[in-house]
Design a protein around this motif. Structure first.
Motif, PDB file in Angstrom:
ATOM      1  N   ARG A  70      41.698  43.533  51.707  1.00 37.77           N
ATOM      2  CA  ARG A  70      41.515  42.157  51.231  1.00 37.77           C
ATOM      3  C   ARG A  70      40.666  42.123  49.963  1.00 37.77           C
ATOM      4  NH1 ARG A  70      41.276  41.451  56.934  1.00 37.77           N
ATOM      5  NH2 ARG A  70      42.918  40.056  57.694  1.00 37.77           N
ATOM      6  N   HIS A  71      41.115  41.329  49.021  1.00 39.38           N
ATOM      7  CA  HIS A  71      40.370  41.071  47.789  1.00 39.38           C
ATOM      8  C   HIS A  71      40.481  39.578  47.528  1.00 39.38           C
ATOM      9  CE1 HIS A  71      39.711  45.270  46.759  1.00 39.38           C
ATOM     10  NE2 HIS A  71      40.963  45.500  47.074  1.00 39.38           N
ATOM     11  N   GLY A  72      39.436  38.824  47.863  1.00 38.99           N
ATOM     12  CA  GLY A  72      39.505  37.385  47.698  1.00 38.99           C
ATOM     13  C   GLY A  72      40.686  36.837  48.488  1.00 38.99           C
ATOM     14  N   PRO A  73      41.578  36.056  47.844  1.00 31.31           N
ATOM     15  CA  PRO A  73      42.714  35.458  48.548  1.00 31.31           C
ATOM     16  C   PRO A  73      43.874  36.433  48.788  1.00 31.31           C
ATOM     17  CG  PRO A  73      42.797  34.868  46.249  1.00 31.31           C
ATOM     18  CD  PRO A  73      41.500  35.610  46.434  1.00 31.31           C
ATOM     19  N   LEU A  74      43.758  37.643  48.267  1.00 30.74           N
ATOM     20  CA  LEU A  74      44.836  38.621  48.394  1.00 30.74           C
ATOM     21  C   LEU A  74      44.630  39.487  49.631  1.00 30.74           C
ATOM     22  CD1 LEU A  74      47.371  39.937  47.080  1.00 30.74           C
ATOM     23  CD2 LEU A  74      45.780  41.547  45.972  1.00 30.74           C
ATOM     24  N   ALA A 120      52.297  46.486  58.304  1.00 37.51           N
ATOM     25  CA  ALA A 120      53.464  45.600  58.206  1.00 37.51           C
ATOM     26  C   ALA A 120      54.094  45.628  56.823  1.00 37.51           C
ATOM     27  CB  ALA A 120      53.054  44.166  58.551  1.00 37.51           C
ATOM     28  N   ARG A 121      53.423  46.282  55.866  1.00 36.57           N
ATOM     29  CA  ARG A 121      53.865  46.313  54.469  1.00 36.57           C
ATOM     30  C   ARG A 121      54.122  44.878  53.990  1.00 36.57           C
ATOM     31  NH1 ARG A 121      54.992  51.216  52.390  1.00 36.57           N
ATOM     32  NH2 ARG A 121      56.387  50.334  50.808  1.00 36.57           N
ATOM     33  N   ARG A 122      53.098  44.057  54.167  1.00 40.13           N
ATOM     34  CA  ARG A 122      53.187  42.634  53.854  1.00 40.13           C
ATOM     35  C   ARG A 122      52.043  42.245  52.923  1.00 40.13           C
ATOM     36  NH1 ARG A 122      55.263  37.955  56.489  1.00 40.13           N
ATOM     37  NH2 ARG A 122      54.004  36.086  56.174  1.00 40.13           N
ATOM     38  N   VAL A 123      52.351  41.492  51.897  1.00 42.10           N
ATOM     39  CA  VAL A 123      51.354  41.023  50.938  1.00 42.10           C
ATOM     40  C   VAL A 123      51.286  39.506  51.009  1.00 42.10           C
ATOM     41  CG1 VAL A 123      50.658  40.933  48.515  1.00 42.10           C
ATOM     42  CG2 VAL A 123      51.805  42.974  49.406  1.00 42.10           C
ATOM     43  N   GLU A 124      50.077  38.979  51.115  1.00 43.22           N
ATOM     44  CA  GLU A 124      49.878  37.532  51.122  1.00 43.22           C
ATOM     45  C   GLU A 124      48.841  37.156  50.078  1.00 43.22           C
ATOM     46  OE1 GLU A 124      48.832  36.122  54.967  1.00 43.22           O
ATOM     47  OE2 GLU A 124      50.771  36.596  55.876  1.00 43.22           O
ATOM     48  N   ARG A 152      43.698  49.408  35.905  1.00 43.08           N
ATOM     49  CA  ARG A 152      42.557  49.159  36.784  1.00 43.08           C
ATOM     50  C   ARG A 152      42.797  47.865  37.558  1.00 43.08           C
ATOM     51  NH1 ARG A 152      38.606  48.708  33.204  1.00 43.08           N
ATOM     52  NH2 ARG A 152      37.585  50.720  33.516  1.00 43.08           N
ATOM     53  N   PHE A 153      42.583  47.927  38.865  1.00 44.32           N
ATOM     54  CA  PHE A 153      42.705  46.743  39.706  1.00 44.32           C
ATOM     55  C   PHE A 153      41.340  46.070  39.798  1.00 44.32           C
ATOM     56  CE2 PHE A 153      42.612  44.458  43.715  1.00 44.32           C
ATOM     57  CZ  PHE A 153      43.848  43.839  43.746  1.00 44.32           C
ATOM     58  N   ILE A 154      41.256  44.805  39.397  1.00 45.28           N
ATOM     59  CA  ILE A 154      39.972  44.084  39.452  1.00 45.28           C
ATOM     60  C   ILE A 154      40.132  42.817  40.276  1.00 45.28           C
ATOM     61  CG2 ILE A 154      39.082  45.002  37.289  1.00 45.28           C
ATOM     62  CD1 ILE A 154      39.879  42.334  35.967  1.00 45.28           C
ATOM     63  N   GLY A 155      41.008  42.899  41.262  1.00 49.02           N
ATOM     64  CA  GLY A 155      41.308  41.729  42.076  1.00 49.02           C
ATOM     65  C   GLY A 155      40.121  41.170  42.821  1.00 49.02           C
ATOM     66  N   HIS A 156      39.149  42.015  43.178  1.00 45.36           N
ATOM     67  CA  HIS A 156      38.000  41.518  43.940  1.00 45.36           C
ATOM     68  C   HIS A 156      37.221  40.492  43.111  1.00 45.36           C
ATOM     69  CE1 HIS A 156      34.778  41.476  46.849  1.00 45.36           C
ATOM     70  NE2 HIS A 156      33.925  41.658  45.877  1.00 45.36           N
TER      71      HIS A 156
END
Length: 225
Positions: A128-132, A138-142, A214-218
């Motif tokens: 989890r990163h914030g709303p992600l 389950a290989r599911r992204v929300e 670079r992933f900065i989703g958090h």
């Protein structure tokens, strides 16, 4: 067993994506306490509290569990010492996921001939990163509770990046991890752009020119949660 936190987390994620249940530790002491329940031990010889060669000898004195040494030490002498200490295989860094999984399967076949080559996937907590939210099993992204439809490779790519927030993942590492090293650079860019559109903003994944992504989703998610 890997002393470097980023490498340890990355290795564990790689193994879990291939269906293995992983117990990751960073010290020799922790390894010597938990190896009894393992089907196989991956051992970095550069540990903070005890040389990995000594750990290998200690494990081998009391157990026949398969041991694969993963190390940056690549001299012939280091290889000889590692194998003589009781290791069943010796892999030098950097190595690809394909090679590592193939060697793990080969060692397990020798020691556990009737073991299924593809193990049952272990349960994993969603990333989890914030709303992600990324549900590995389950290989599911929300995103904010809404389903984000991804292709198989898009999911694998997002999982790799989101498992290493803030870290620059080189293009070569992406091609090795997600496509087994066989694709063009344009394919990576196409999948990155597709993920950005599906996530609704480019800020989730930043391009580091000439290197990778670079992933900065958090940070982004915290601002937009």
């Amino acid at each position: 067993m890997e002393s470097n936190e980023a490498e340890r987390r990355s290795l564990a994620e790689r193994l879990m994506r291939h269906g293995y249940s992983v117990t990751a530790v960073d010290t020799a002491g922790s390894a010597l306490e938990c190896y009894h329940d393992a089907d196989l031990v991956l051992l970095d010889v550069d540990l903070s509290d005890l040389d990995g060669i000594e750990v290998c000898r200690a494990i081998r004195d009391t157990s026949a569990v398969p041991i694969i040494i993963l190390t940056a030490r690549e001299s012939v002498l280091d290889r000889v010492l590692g194998l003589r200490s009781g290791a069943d295989d010796y892999i030098t860094k950097p190595y690809g996921s394909r090679e590592l999984i193939a060697r793990i399967q080969a060692v397990l076949r020798r020691f556990i001939p009737d073991r299924c080559v593809t193990p049952v996937p272990a349960a994993a907590e969603p990333i989890r990163h914030g709303p992600l939210s990324i549900d590995v099993d389950a290989r599911r992204v929300e995103l904010a509770g809404d389903l984000v439809k991804t292709t198989r490779k898009e999911f694998d790519l997002l999982l790799l990046l989101a498992s290493n927030p803030g870290k620059v993942i080189e293009r070569s590492a992406i091609t090795e991890e997600v496509w087994d090293g066989t694709l063009s650079s344009r394919t990576v860019d196409t999948h990155i752009n597709s993920l950005r559109k599906k996530l609704g903003a480019s800020e989730w994944i930043v391009t580091v020119r000439g290197i990778g992504f670079r992933f900065i989703g958090h940070r982004y998610g915290a601002q937009h949660a």
